[in-house]
Each structure stands twice: as C-alpha cells, then as structure tokens.
Design an enzyme around this catalytic site. Structure first.
Site, PDB file in Angstrom:
ATOM      1  N   LYS A  47       0.864  -1.167   0.000  1.00 43.69           N
ATOM      2  CA  LYS A  47       0.000   0.000   0.000  1.00 43.69           C
ATOM      3  C   LYS A  47       0.901   1.217   0.000  1.00 43.69           C
ATOM      4  O   LYS A  47       1.868   1.283   0.748  1.00 43.69           O
ATOM      5  CB  LYS A  47      -0.837  -0.034   1.281  1.00 43.69           C
ATOM      6  CG  LYS A  47      -2.037   0.863   1.264  1.00 43.69           C
ATOM      7  CD  LYS A  47      -2.896   0.554   2.487  1.00 43.69           C
ATOM      8  CE  LYS A  47      -4.065   1.506   2.593  1.00 43.69           C
ATOM      9  NZ  LYS A  47      -3.695   2.886   2.913  1.00 43.69           N
ATOM     10  N   GLY A  48       0.616   2.139  -0.862  1.00 45.65           N
ATOM     11  CA  GLY A  48       1.361   3.391  -0.871  1.00 45.65           C
ATOM     12  C   GLY A  48       0.438   4.506  -0.454  1.00 45.65           C
ATOM     13  O   GLY A  48      -0.634   4.256   0.072  1.00 45.65           O
ATOM     14  N   PHE A  70      -1.269   6.536  -2.280  1.00 48.42           N
ATOM     15  CA  PHE A  70      -2.505   6.600  -3.053  1.00 48.42           C
ATOM     16  C   PHE A  70      -2.897   5.285  -3.667  1.00 48.42           C
ATOM     17  O   PHE A  70      -4.003   5.127  -4.125  1.00 48.42           O
ATOM     18  CB  PHE A  70      -2.371   7.642  -4.161  1.00 48.42           C
ATOM     19  CG  PHE A  70      -1.989   8.959  -3.615  1.00 48.42           C
ATOM     20  CD1 PHE A  70      -2.942   9.737  -2.975  1.00 48.42           C
ATOM     21  CD2 PHE A  70      -0.691   9.409  -3.675  1.00 48.42           C
ATOM     22  CE1 PHE A  70      -2.596  10.946  -2.423  1.00 48.42           C
ATOM     23  CE2 PHE A  70      -0.339  10.611  -3.127  1.00 48.42           C
ATOM     24  CZ  PHE A  70      -1.286  11.388  -2.495  1.00 48.42           C
ATOM     25  N   LYS A 113      -3.071   0.984  -3.940  1.00 46.54           N
ATOM     26  CA  LYS A 113      -2.916  -0.357  -3.403  1.00 46.54           C
ATOM     27  C   LYS A 113      -2.373  -1.207  -4.529  1.00 46.54           C
ATOM     28  O   LYS A 113      -2.783  -1.056  -5.678  1.00 46.54           O
ATOM     29  CB  LYS A 113      -4.268  -0.901  -2.950  1.00 46.54           C
ATOM     30  CG  LYS A 113      -4.720  -0.281  -1.646  1.00 46.54           C
ATOM     31  CD  LYS A 113      -6.008  -0.910  -1.172  1.00 46.54           C
ATOM     32  CE  LYS A 113      -6.551  -0.133   0.015  1.00 46.54           C
ATOM     33  NZ  LYS A 113      -8.015  -0.080   0.040  1.00 46.54           N
ATOM     34  N   VAL A 114      -1.461  -2.093  -4.187  1.00 49.41           N
ATOM     35  CA  VAL A 114      -0.841  -2.919  -5.220  1.00 49.41           C
ATOM     36  C   VAL A 114      -1.213  -4.381  -4.995  1.00 49.41           C
ATOM     37  O   VAL A 114      -1.103  -4.894  -3.877  1.00 49.41           O
ATOM     38  CB  VAL A 114       0.697  -2.756  -5.208  1.00 49.41           C
ATOM     39  CG1 VAL A 114       1.330  -3.567  -6.318  1.00 49.41           C
ATOM     40  CG2 VAL A 114       1.081  -1.280  -5.349  1.00 49.41           C
ATOM     41  N   LYS A 157      -1.283  -1.754  -9.767  1.00 52.43           N
ATOM     42  CA  LYS A 157      -1.408  -0.678  -8.781  1.00 52.43           C
ATOM     43  C   LYS A 157      -2.672   0.113  -9.088  1.00 52.43           C
ATOM     44  O   LYS A 157      -2.842   0.605 -10.202  1.00 52.43           O
ATOM     45  CB  LYS A 157      -0.165   0.216  -8.881  1.00 52.43           C
ATOM     46  CG  LYS A 157      -0.139   1.421  -7.967  1.00 52.43           C
ATOM     47  CD  LYS A 157       1.296   1.923  -7.849  1.00 52.43           C
ATOM     48  CE  LYS A 157       1.411   3.358  -7.444  1.00 52.43           C
ATOM     49  NZ  LYS A 157       2.831   3.755  -7.305  1.00 52.43           N
ATOM     50  N   ASP A 213      13.439   9.580  -4.960  1.00 53.85           N
ATOM     51  CA  ASP A 213      12.872   8.905  -3.793  1.00 53.85           C
ATOM     52  C   ASP A 213      13.460   7.507  -3.630  1.00 53.85           C
ATOM     53  O   ASP A 213      12.742   6.535  -3.429  1.00 53.85           O
ATOM     54  CB  ASP A 213      11.343   8.841  -3.945  1.00 53.85           C
ATOM     55  CG  ASP A 213      10.635   8.594  -2.620  1.00 53.85           C
ATOM     56  OD1 ASP A 213      11.278   8.771  -1.554  1.00 53.85           O
ATOM     57  OD2 ASP A 213       9.455   8.209  -2.648  1.00 53.85           O
TER      58      ASP A 213
HETATM   59  P1  ATP Z   1       4.597   5.681  -1.882  1.00 57.79           P
HETATM   60  O1  ATP Z   1       4.502   6.862  -2.796  1.00 57.79           O
HETATM   61  O2  ATP Z   1       3.923   5.850  -0.566  1.00 57.79           O
HETATM   62  O3  ATP Z   1       5.985   5.151  -1.768  1.00 57.79           O
HETATM   63  P2  ATP Z   1       3.099   4.373  -3.893  1.00 57.79           P
HETATM   64  O4  ATP Z   1       1.651   4.690  -3.743  1.00 57.79           O
HETATM   65  O5  ATP Z   1       3.837   5.092  -4.939  1.00 57.79           O
HETATM   66  O6  ATP Z   1       3.801   4.481  -2.529  1.00 57.79           O
HETATM   67  P3  ATP Z   1       4.424   1.959  -4.593  1.00 57.79           P
HETATM   68  O7  ATP Z   1       5.628   2.362  -3.812  1.00 57.79           O
HETATM   69  O8  ATP Z   1       4.548   1.900  -6.061  1.00 57.79           O
HETATM   70  O9  ATP Z   1       3.166   2.842  -4.188  1.00 57.79           O
HETATM   71  O10 ATP Z   1       3.901   0.558  -4.084  1.00 57.79           O
HETATM   72  C1  ATP Z   1       3.540   0.357  -2.727  1.00 57.79           C
HETATM   73  C2  ATP Z   1       4.096  -0.970  -2.236  1.00 57.79           C
HETATM   74  O11 ATP Z   1       3.508  -2.056  -2.981  1.00 57.79           O
HETATM   75  C3  ATP Z   1       5.599  -1.149  -2.440  1.00 57.79           C
HETATM   76  O12 ATP Z   1       6.324  -0.541  -1.417  1.00 57.79           O
HETATM   77  C4  ATP Z   1       5.715  -2.679  -2.481  1.00 57.79           C
HETATM   78  O13 ATP Z   1       5.656  -3.241  -1.194  1.00 57.79           O
HETATM   79  C5  ATP Z   1       4.467  -3.089  -3.217  1.00 57.79           C
HETATM   80  N1  ATP Z   1       4.721  -3.191  -4.657  1.00 57.79           N
HETATM   81  C6  ATP Z   1       4.698  -2.174  -5.545  1.00 57.79           C
HETATM   82  N2  ATP Z   1       4.980  -2.578  -6.782  1.00 57.79           N
HETATM   83  C7  ATP Z   1       5.193  -3.910  -6.702  1.00 57.79           C
HETATM   84  C8  ATP Z   1       5.550  -4.925  -7.680  1.00 57.79           C
HETATM   85  N3  ATP Z   1       5.726  -4.607  -8.951  1.00 57.79           N
HETATM   86  N4  ATP Z   1       5.702  -6.181  -7.251  1.00 57.79           N
HETATM   87  C9  ATP Z   1       5.527  -6.479  -5.925  1.00 57.79           C
HETATM   88  N5  ATP Z   1       5.202  -5.587  -4.975  1.00 57.79           N
HETATM   89  C10 ATP Z   1       5.036  -4.307  -5.337  1.00 57.79           C
END
Ligand code: ATP
Ligand code: MG
Length: 224
Positions: free
Chosen positions: A89-90, A92, A94-95, A110, A204
């Site tokens: 989860k980031g 914005f 959910k992955v 995502k 980042d």
């Molecule tokens: P933030 O901006 O808060 O860092 P975000 O919304 O941009 O988060 P991501 O960092 O892209 O989201 O993804 C959130 C989490 O999901 C990652 O930290 C990871 O644990 C998991 N994740 C993301 N992409 C993948 C992937 N391709 N394969 C496996 N897990 C993933």
C-alpha cells in the site's frame, strides 16, 4: 566457504541462497517480453498535448485518447484480471498480484483512486510516473507494461516482484554481508546510471521503493 557460517539458521539459509545464486548481473538488458499483454504496452508512444488528467483518465467515453497515432490499443479493464494477494500500500495506491485471465500472465497491478489524485492535484505527477516508467527498459528497473482506468480508478500494470521490498528483507535479514550488499549496490548504481544518462532523477530512492525480483535481482520502482 560460505561467508554465512556463523549466522543464525534463518539468516544463513537466506544468505547462502543469495550467495549461491549470486551472479554479477549482465550490463546488457535482456528484455523478456511477456506474452499478449504487450499489446497494451503503448505508453511509450502516448504523447499528451497538455498534461491534463482528462487525457489520462477520462477516456471512458472514447477509446481514442488511449490510442497512439500508430497503434490501436486493446482496451482493458479490471475484469480482465484475477485478483490475488495484496502486495502493498502506498500513499494513493494499493498494489495487488494479479493474473491476466486470457494469457495467464502474472503481474502487479497498482490501483489509485481518481478522487485522491484530483484532491491532491497529482494529475501531472501520475502522468509523469506513467510516462517515465513506461519508457524505461533496464533489468534493474521495474517495468510498466501499461495502464487503464475506469470511473473510479487508474490502474498501472507492472512487472511482479515476488520477493517484495528491500526494506522488509533488511528488517528481517539485515545487515547484509559484503557480497550481498555489493551486489545490491552494483545493481542500484547501474539503474541510476541508466536513468541519469537519460536525464531522469528518481528523487525517492529508499529501501521501500527497491523491490527484489527473481534471482535476487534489484528493481527500482515508484517513479511518482
Ligand atoms: P509511496 O509513494 O507511498 O511510496 P506508492 O503509492 O507510490 O507508494 P508503490 O511504492 O509503487 O506505491 O507501491 C507500494 C508498495 O507495494 C511497495 O512498497 C511494495 O511493497 C508493493 N509493490 C509495488 N509494486 C510492486 C511490484 N511490482 N511487485 C511487488 N510488490 C510491489
Ligand atoms: Mg513507494
């Protein structure tokens, strides 16, 4: 002999596994194209005249905005995927781990709420994330295969990283020995070198945004 002899059994197994599988990654990128799903990998050719969320998001009415001049894109939606485990989860998004129903291709999806994107005025940032990540092709950068959207969300389809975040691995098995650490640093440096040659800065880099792929390969992610 293995450098991990004096460690706890769990740590030793992991380190041995990393150690035994350790290979200096090749500098040549070997793009392994997934079957079928590449048909939606047209992001690299999509050029938005204005960075406006409507160009990326409101294409439910006409599919034309999702097509490039040269390529007709198969439109996808979330029903084309079988949803599996939530991977993370980031801010914005959910992955999820998902399977494309037709091809059986496993990938990470995502999902980001349009409301949140609009509320925080992140339209440009999301467009930038998608455009940048789709245009990159490096063994240590997580591939973005494509995106689509519906009324509520924008979905990004990415290469799936089965071993998750470097952060979690550090937490459970760190600090790494020199062999592991140098392998990871080498791969990160190689990816950054590739980005910088293209005048892209990541801004980042942190263990949460560094994922571990098959064969303990490092994959940079999160170009938002
Ligand atoms: P933030 O901006 O808060 O860092 P975000 O919304 O941009 O988060 P991501 O960092 O892209 O989201 O993804 C959130 C989490 O999901 C990652 O930290 C990871 O644990 C998991 N994740 C993301 N992409 C993948 C992937 N391709 N394969 C496996 N897990 C993933
Ligand atoms: Mg992140």
């Amino acid at each position: 002999s293995s450098p991990a002899a004096s460690l706890s059994p769990v740590k030793r197994d992991l380190i041995n596994n990393l150690y035994n599988n350790y290979k200096i990654p090749s500098r040549e990128s070997s793009p392994v194209k997934p079957p079928q799903i590449t048909s939606i990998n047209t992001l690299g050719t999509v050029h938005h005249e204005k960075s406006n969320i409507n160009n990326v998001v409101d294409t439910t009415k006409s599919s034309h905005s999702l097509t490039s001049p040269t390529m007709k894109i198969k439109s996808m939606n979330k029903d084309d995927f079988e949803f599996g485990l939530k991977l993370g989860k980031g801010k914005f998004g959910k992955v999820y781990c998902v399977k494309e129903k037709k091809s059986g291709f496993i990938c990470a999806l995502k999902a980001m709420n349009k409301k949140d994107i609009e509320h925080y005025r992140l339209e440009r940032q999301i467009i930038r994330e998608v455009e940048i990540q789709a245009s990159l092709n490096h063994p240590n950068i997580a591939k973005l295969y494509g995106y689509f959207h519906d009324e509520k969300r924008v979905y990004m389809i990415m290469e799936y990283m089965p071993h998750g975040e470097l952060y979690k691995l550090l937490e459970s098995h760190g600090p790494f020995n020199d062999i592991i650490a140098s392998s990871f640093v080498y791969q990160i440096a190689d990816a950054l070198d590739y980005l910088h040659q293209r005048r892209i800065i990541h801004r980042d880099i942190k263990p949460e945004n560094i994922l571990i792929g098959p064969n303990n390969q490092i994959k940079l992610t999160d170009f938002g």
